[in-house]
Design a protein around this motif. Structure first.
Motif, PDB file in Angstrom:
ATOM      1  N   ARG A 455       0.805  -1.149  -0.114  1.00  0.00           N
ATOM      2  CA  ARG A 455      -0.035   0.047   0.078  1.00  0.00           C
ATOM      3  C   ARG A 455       0.745   1.287  -0.031  1.00  0.00           C
ATOM      4  NH1 ARG A 455      -5.221   1.831   1.021  1.00  0.00           N
ATOM      5  NH2 ARG A 455      -5.296   3.609   2.165  1.00  0.00           N
ATOM      6  N   ASN A 456       0.659   2.245  -1.092  1.00  0.00           N
ATOM      7  CA  ASN A 456       1.236   3.247  -1.051  1.00  0.00           C
ATOM      8  C   ASN A 456       2.878   3.263  -1.151  1.00  0.00           C
ATOM      9  OD1 ASN A 456      -1.339   4.707  -0.953  1.00  0.00           O
ATOM     10  ND2 ASN A 456      -1.171   4.703   1.364  1.00  0.00           N
ATOM     11  N   LYS A 457       3.299   2.341  -1.824  1.00  0.00           N
ATOM     12  CA  LYS A 457       4.605   1.885  -2.012  1.00  0.00           C
ATOM     13  C   LYS A 457       5.048   1.493  -3.111  1.00  0.00           C
ATOM     14  CE  LYS A 457       5.717   0.901   3.000  1.00  0.00           C
ATOM     15  NZ  LYS A 457       6.325  -0.097   3.680  1.00  0.00           N
ATOM     16  N   TYR A 458       6.238   1.530  -3.446  1.00  0.00           N
ATOM     17  CA  TYR A 458       6.721   1.131  -4.843  1.00  0.00           C
ATOM     18  C   TYR A 458       8.105   0.311  -4.673  1.00  0.00           C
ATOM     19  CZ  TYR A 458       4.241   4.901  -7.357  1.00  0.00           C
ATOM     20  OH  TYR A 458       3.238   5.764  -7.340  1.00  0.00           O
ATOM     21  N   PRO A 459       8.246  -0.658  -5.576  1.00  0.00           N
ATOM     22  CA  PRO A 459       7.680  -0.937  -6.754  1.00  0.00           C
ATOM     23  C   PRO A 459       6.670  -1.952  -6.828  1.00  0.00           C
ATOM     24  CG  PRO A 459       9.730  -2.203  -6.674  1.00  0.00           C
ATOM     25  CD  PRO A 459       9.541  -1.368  -5.427  1.00  0.00           C
ATOM     26  N   PHE A 460       6.160  -2.487  -8.126  1.00  0.00           N
ATOM     27  CA  PHE A 460       5.442  -3.519  -8.553  1.00  0.00           C
ATOM     28  C   PHE A 460       6.149  -4.434  -8.977  1.00  0.00           C
ATOM     29  CE2 PHE A 460       1.611  -5.106 -11.189  1.00  0.00           C
ATOM     30  CZ  PHE A 460       1.248  -6.105 -10.114  1.00  0.00           C
ATOM     31  N   VAL A 461       6.017  -5.760  -8.222  1.00  0.00           N
ATOM     32  CA  VAL A 461       6.763  -6.970  -8.850  1.00  0.00           C
ATOM     33  C   VAL A 461       5.887  -7.881  -8.896  1.00  0.00           C
ATOM     34  CG1 VAL A 461       8.932  -8.367  -8.731  1.00  0.00           C
ATOM     35  CG2 VAL A 461       9.042  -5.954  -7.642  1.00  0.00           C
ATOM     36  N   TYR A 462       6.025  -8.889 -10.000  1.00  0.00           N
ATOM     37  CA  TYR A 462       5.128 -10.088 -10.145  1.00  0.00           C
ATOM     38  C   TYR A 462       5.773 -11.093 -10.966  1.00  0.00           C
ATOM     39  CZ  TYR A 462       4.154  -7.195 -14.485  1.00  0.00           C
ATOM     40  OH  TYR A 462       4.049  -6.592 -15.751  1.00  0.00           O
ATOM     41  N   ASN A 472       8.944   0.368 -11.529  1.00  0.00           N
ATOM     42  CA  ASN A 472       8.975   1.428 -10.571  1.00  0.00           C
ATOM     43  C   ASN A 472       8.751   2.677 -11.272  1.00  0.00           C
ATOM     44  OD1 ASN A 472       9.437   3.243  -8.317  1.00  0.00           O
ATOM     45  ND2 ASN A 472      11.814   3.159  -8.723  1.00  0.00           N
ATOM     46  N   PRO A 473       7.543   2.939 -11.503  1.00  0.00           N
ATOM     47  CA  PRO A 473       7.369   4.469 -12.217  1.00  0.00           C
ATOM     48  C   PRO A 473       7.767   5.550 -11.369  1.00  0.00           C
ATOM     49  CG  PRO A 473       5.341   2.947 -12.088  1.00  0.00           C
ATOM     50  CD  PRO A 473       6.508   2.353 -11.037  1.00  0.00           C
ATOM     51  N   SER A 474       7.942   5.852 -10.069  1.00  0.00           N
ATOM     52  CA  SER A 474       8.234   6.631  -9.370  1.00  0.00           C
ATOM     53  C   SER A 474       9.635   7.373  -9.640  1.00  0.00           C
ATOM     54  CB  SER A 474       8.168   6.356  -7.743  1.00  0.00           C
ATOM     55  OG  SER A 474       9.452   5.859  -7.453  1.00  0.00           O
ATOM     56  N   SER A 475       9.665   8.551  -9.055  1.00  0.00           N
ATOM     57  CA  SER A 475      11.028   9.124  -9.343  1.00  0.00           C
ATOM     58  C   SER A 475      12.273   9.011  -8.536  1.00  0.00           C
ATOM     59  CB  SER A 475      10.822  10.736  -9.505  1.00  0.00           C
ATOM     60  OG  SER A 475      10.248  11.280  -8.191  1.00  0.00           O
ATOM     61  N   LYS A 507      14.793   5.186 -10.575  1.00  0.00           N
ATOM     62  CA  LYS A 507      13.546   5.869 -11.289  1.00  0.00           C
ATOM     63  C   LYS A 507      13.113   5.631 -12.509  1.00  0.00           C
ATOM     64  CE  LYS A 507      15.865   9.931 -12.805  1.00  0.00           C
ATOM     65  NZ  LYS A 507      16.052  11.392 -12.909  1.00  0.00           N
ATOM     66  N   GLN A 508      11.726   5.523 -12.395  1.00  0.00           N
ATOM     67  CA  GLN A 508      11.015   5.006 -13.638  1.00  0.00           C
ATOM     68  C   GLN A 508      12.015   3.970 -14.559  1.00  0.00           C
ATOM     69  OE1 GLN A 508      10.586   9.191 -15.747  1.00  0.00           O
ATOM     70  NE2 GLN A 508       8.495   8.504 -15.528  1.00  0.00           N
ATOM     71  N   SER A 509      11.980   2.741 -14.103  1.00  0.00           N
ATOM     72  CA  SER A 509      12.444   1.683 -14.693  1.00  0.00           C
ATOM     73  C   SER A 509      11.538   0.539 -14.660  1.00  0.00           C
ATOM     74  CB  SER A 509      13.613   1.490 -13.580  1.00  0.00           C
ATOM     75  OG  SER A 509      13.493   1.013 -12.258  1.00  0.00           O
ATOM     76  N   PHE A 510      12.020  -0.522 -15.612  1.00  0.00           N
ATOM     77  CA  PHE A 510      11.324  -1.648 -15.655  1.00  0.00           C
ATOM     78  C   PHE A 510      12.285  -2.737 -16.136  1.00  0.00           C
ATOM     79  CE2 PHE A 510       9.575  -4.894 -18.501  1.00  0.00           C
ATOM     80  CZ  PHE A 510       8.365  -5.014 -18.230  1.00  0.00           C
ATOM     81  N   VAL A 511      11.957  -3.909 -15.636  1.00  0.00           N
ATOM     82  CA  VAL A 511      12.878  -5.147 -15.675  1.00  0.00           C
ATOM     83  C   VAL A 511      11.971  -6.439 -15.890  1.00  0.00           C
ATOM     84  CG1 VAL A 511      13.331  -5.706 -13.390  1.00  0.00           C
ATOM     85  CG2 VAL A 511      15.126  -6.429 -15.312  1.00  0.00           C
ATOM     86  N   LEU A 512      12.712  -7.153 -16.876  1.00  0.00           N
ATOM     87  CA  LEU A 512      11.803  -8.508 -17.041  1.00  0.00           C
ATOM     88  C   LEU A 512      13.070  -9.328 -17.161  1.00  0.00           C
ATOM     89  CD1 LEU A 512       9.052  -9.271 -19.523  1.00  0.00           C
ATOM     90  CD2 LEU A 512      11.095 -10.812 -19.513  1.00  0.00           C
ATOM     91  N   PHE A 513      13.082 -10.412 -16.472  1.00  0.00           N
ATOM     92  CA  PHE A 513      14.255 -11.401 -16.163  1.00  0.00           C
ATOM     93  C   PHE A 513      13.597 -12.744 -16.061  1.00  0.00           C
ATOM     94  CE2 PHE A 513      14.096  -9.582 -11.892  1.00  0.00           C
ATOM     95  CZ  PHE A 513      14.058 -10.949 -11.113  1.00  0.00           C
ATOM     96  N   ARG A 514      14.637 -13.785 -16.516  1.00  0.00           N
ATOM     97  CA  ARG A 514      14.355 -15.117 -16.055  1.00  0.00           C
ATOM     98  C   ARG A 514      14.748 -15.214 -14.731  1.00  0.00           C
ATOM     99  NH1 ARG A 514      15.446 -15.633 -21.808  1.00  0.00           N
ATOM    100  NH2 ARG A 514      13.841 -16.454 -22.857  1.00  0.00           N
ATOM    101  N   THR A 515      14.157 -16.544 -14.302  1.00  0.00           N
ATOM    102  CA  THR A 515      14.730 -16.789 -13.052  1.00  0.00           C
ATOM    103  C   THR A 515      15.263 -18.204 -13.000  1.00  0.00           C
ATOM    104  OG1 THR A 515      12.640 -18.097 -12.607  1.00  0.00           O
ATOM    105  CG2 THR A 515      12.734 -15.980 -11.544  1.00  0.00           C
TER     106      THR A 515
END
Length: 516
Positions: A455-462, A472-475, A507-515
C-alpha cells in the motif's frame, strides 16, 4: 474457447481516423487493408474495429441505422468481406463492434415501432402505455411520436433502447418479462445480425455496453442469461468466433455470461483507473505517474481475486487506451507510458493496443465535439503516418479532414518513430515480441503471482511462469527483497541491479528477467 485467442494481441481501429485511401478526408476499409502489414509488423495479429455500419453518426456510428450494411463513407459490404479475406490470408483476425442495446432512431425497426398501429416491431423497443406516463427514474423521450407512449433511450436521445425485457417488473402496464415472445424476438434478431457477419468472414465481436440489455436487472442475472444463450449458439455454429464484452465485471461476464474476454474498463477509482488515469484535486495519483503518489494495491486487491475466479472460463483484457477515454499522453510522460505499456503487455489475458498509442499520439484538448464525441473527441484524431501533408492520413484539403491532425512541430509519426531505437514505437514492438516469443509464460494463460505490492509503496513486482517483472514508475530509487535468483535480463528500461537477494529499481524503470 477459440484457440487463436491464446496467442493474440489486438489492435483497435477507429475506422474514420485510421487511413483515408480515397482522399475524401475520412478513413475507410480499403485504408485498413493497405495498413494490415503495418499492424502485423507491430506484433498484433487481430483487430477490433469500431462500428462501420450504416448510421446517421449522431454517436460516431454507435447509433446503428442498418446492422447489415457498411456505411458508404467506409466502403461497401464487399470491401468489408475483402478485409476479412485478406486479413485471414495474413494470419490475422477481425472483430466487429456489436451494438446490441440500442439502435439509431432512424433504424427501420424504430420507424415501424413508433407507428400507432400494432406490428411485430411494436415491442422491439421499450414504450410506456401513454404519452402521459414518463417515470422519472427512466430516461424517456416524451411526446415526440404519433404513438401514444414514450420510449426509453440508453444514452443519447437518438438511441432508443431495444427491448430485452425487465427482470424486476415495477410497471406491469408496459414492462415485459424477459421470456415474453417479443423480447425473445429481439434476442433472435441479435443472433441473426451476428450470423450475417460471421457467415461473411468476421471472427467475432466486441460487444458495446454488454451489461445493458435487460432493464431493472441490478445483478445482471437476466442479461447474463441472454449472453450465455448466445455463447451456446456460437459454440454450436461458430466455435472459433470470439466475444469480448464492455462490462468490467469478469465474474458476471465471463463466468455467468459466457464471454471469452472482458475489458478491464477505466471506471474512476477502480484498479485500472488508479494505475493510469487517476487525478484527484488536480494532482496525478496514478501509480504510473512519476510523482510516486499512487497505490498499487487498489489494482491488486481488485484484479487478483477476479483473475482467480475466472481463470478457467475466460480472459481479463487490458488496453493501452480506447476511443472513449483520454490517451495516457494526457497525464503521463513518455517514459511512464513505456513502463505502463510494458506492464500491460506482460499481464495475463488478451491485451489491446489502441491505434496511435504505439507512436505516442497525443490526446488533443480543446477540439470541438465531433459526432457525439465531446470529451472523447481528443482521442479520436487521425493516425499520424508520415511527416508530410496531413501527417500521411489523407491527401484531402485540411478543412475536409474528419478531425484535425496534431499540428505540433514535434508531432509523433510512424516515420519519425520507427528508426529511433529508444522510441515508444520500438518499445511497444519489443515487448509484444517478447510476450509472443514466450507465450506459455507471458501469454494469456500463464501463471500470475504478486511478488511485491504494498500500500502506497513502490515498486510493483510480479511473476509470470519463469519470469519476474518489476516496475518502478516513481522518481525515487526503490529496493525490495526478491526471493528469486535472476538468470538473464530479457528487457530493461532505466537502472536495475541485483545484490544479496535484493532488487533495486532506479527511477522510472522496468525489468523483465528469467529466474534460475
Amino acid at each position: 474457447m477459440p484457440q487463436w485467442l491464446k496467442d493474440t494481441v489486438f489492435y483497435e481501429i477507429y475506422p474514420q481516423s485510421f487511413y483515408d485511401s480515397n482522399g475524401d478526408g475520412i478513413g475507410d476499409i480499403n485504408g485498413i487493408i493497405q495498413k494490415l502489414d503495418y499492424i502485423k509488423s507491430l506484433g498484433c495479429n487481430a483487430i477490433w474495429m469500431n462500428p462501420c455500419y450504416d448510421s446517421p453518426f449522431m454517436d460516431a456510428g454507435y447509433d446503428v441505422r442498418d446492422y447489415k450494411k457498411v456505411a458508404p463513407r467506409y466502403g461497401t459490404n464487399e470491401d468489408l468481406e475483402n478485409l476479412f479475406k485478406i486479413a485471414h490470408e495474413k494470419g490475422m483476425k477481425i472483430l466487429l463492434d456489436l451494438v446490441p442495446g440500442h439502435t439509431s432512431d432512424t433504424h427501420e425497426w424504430f420507424a415501424k415501432s413508433k407507428q400507432p398501429v400494432q406490428s411485430e416491431y411494436s415491442n422491439r423497443y421499450i414504450w410506456t402505455k401513454s404519452v402521459w406516463d414518463a417515470p422519472p427514474n427512466y430516461r424517456m423521450m416524451v411526446g415526440i411520436t404519433d404513438r401514444d407512449g414514450n420510449y426509453m433511450v440508453n444514452y443519447f436521445c437518438s438511441q432508443p433502447a431495444l427491448n430485452y425485457g425487465f427482470h424486476d417488473i415495477t410497471h406491469p402496464e408496459w414492462q415485459l418479462p424477459c421470456d415474453h415472445p417479443d423480447c425473445l424476438a429481439t434476442v433472435e434478431a441479435l443472433k441473426d445480425i451476428m450470423r450475417f457477419w460471421l457467415d461473411r468472414g468476421c471472427d467475432g465481436f466486441r460487444v458495446d455496453m454488454a451489461d445493458s440489455l435487460v432493464k431493472n436487472d441490478d445483478e445482471k442475472v437476466a442479461t447474463a442469461r441472454i449472453w450465455k444463450g448466445i455463447r451456446k449458439m456460437l459454440d454450436e455454429e461458430y466455435p472459433e468466433a470470439a466475444l469480448v464484452s464492455e462490462w468490467c465485471n469478469p465474474v458476471r461476464s465471463l463466468y455467468k455470461g459466457g464471454f471469452h474476454m472482458d475489458f478491464y474498463l477505466d471506471h474512476r477509482g477502480n484498479g485500472y483507473s488508479t494505475m493510469f488515469r487517476y487525478i484527484v484535486d488536480g494532482e496525478d495519483r496514478s501509480f504510473f505517474s512519476k510523482n510516486g503518489k499512487g497505490d498499487i494495491t487498489v489494482f491488486t486487491d481488485e484484479y487478483v481475486p477476479n483473475l482467480r475466479a475466472t481463470k478457467d472460463c475466460g480472459y481479463i483484457s487490458m488496453f493501452t487506451s480506447n476511443h472513449d477515454i483520454p490517451r495516457m499522453t494526457n497525464n503521463l510522460d513518455e517514459t511512464a507510458r513505456k513502463l505502463a505499456f510494458c506492464t500491460i503487455f506482460t499481464m495475463p489475458g488478451v491485451p489491446f493496443l489502441y491505434y496511435g498509442d504505439e507512436i505516442g499520439m497525443r490526446y488533443q484538448n480543446g477540439l470541438t465535439s465531433k459526432e457525439g464525441g465531446f470529451s472523447r473527441t481528443g482521442s479520436r484524431t487521425p493516425m499520424q503516418w508520415t511527416n508530410g501533408k496531413n501527417l500521411g492520413f489523407s491527401t484531402a484539403d485540411e478543412d475536409k479532414l474528419y478531425l484535425p491532425v496534431d499540428k505540433s512541430e514535434d508531432a509523433p509519426t510512424v516515420e519519425n518513430q520507427q528508426d529511433k531505437k529508444d522510441s515508444i514505437f520500438n518499445t511497444v514492438k519489443d515487448i509484444i515480441k517478447i510476450r509472443r516469443d514466450n507465450n506459455s509464460d507471458l501469454g494469456p494463460d500463464g501463471d500470475f503471482e504478486v511478488v511485491y505490492a504494498e500500500r502506497n509503496k513502490y515498486p510493483f513486482v510480479y511473476k509470470r511462469g519463469n519470469f519476474i517483472i518489476g516496475v518502478n514508475p516513481s522518481s525515487n530509487t526503490e529496493t525490495v527483497p526478491l526471493g528469486y535468483a535472476p538468470d538473464d535480463v530479457v528487457y530493461q528500461i532505466g537502472g536495475v541491479s541485483f545484490a544479496d537477494g535484493m532488487l533495486t529499481l532506479e527511477k522510472q524503470s522496468f525489468v523483465l528477467f528469467r529466474t534460475l
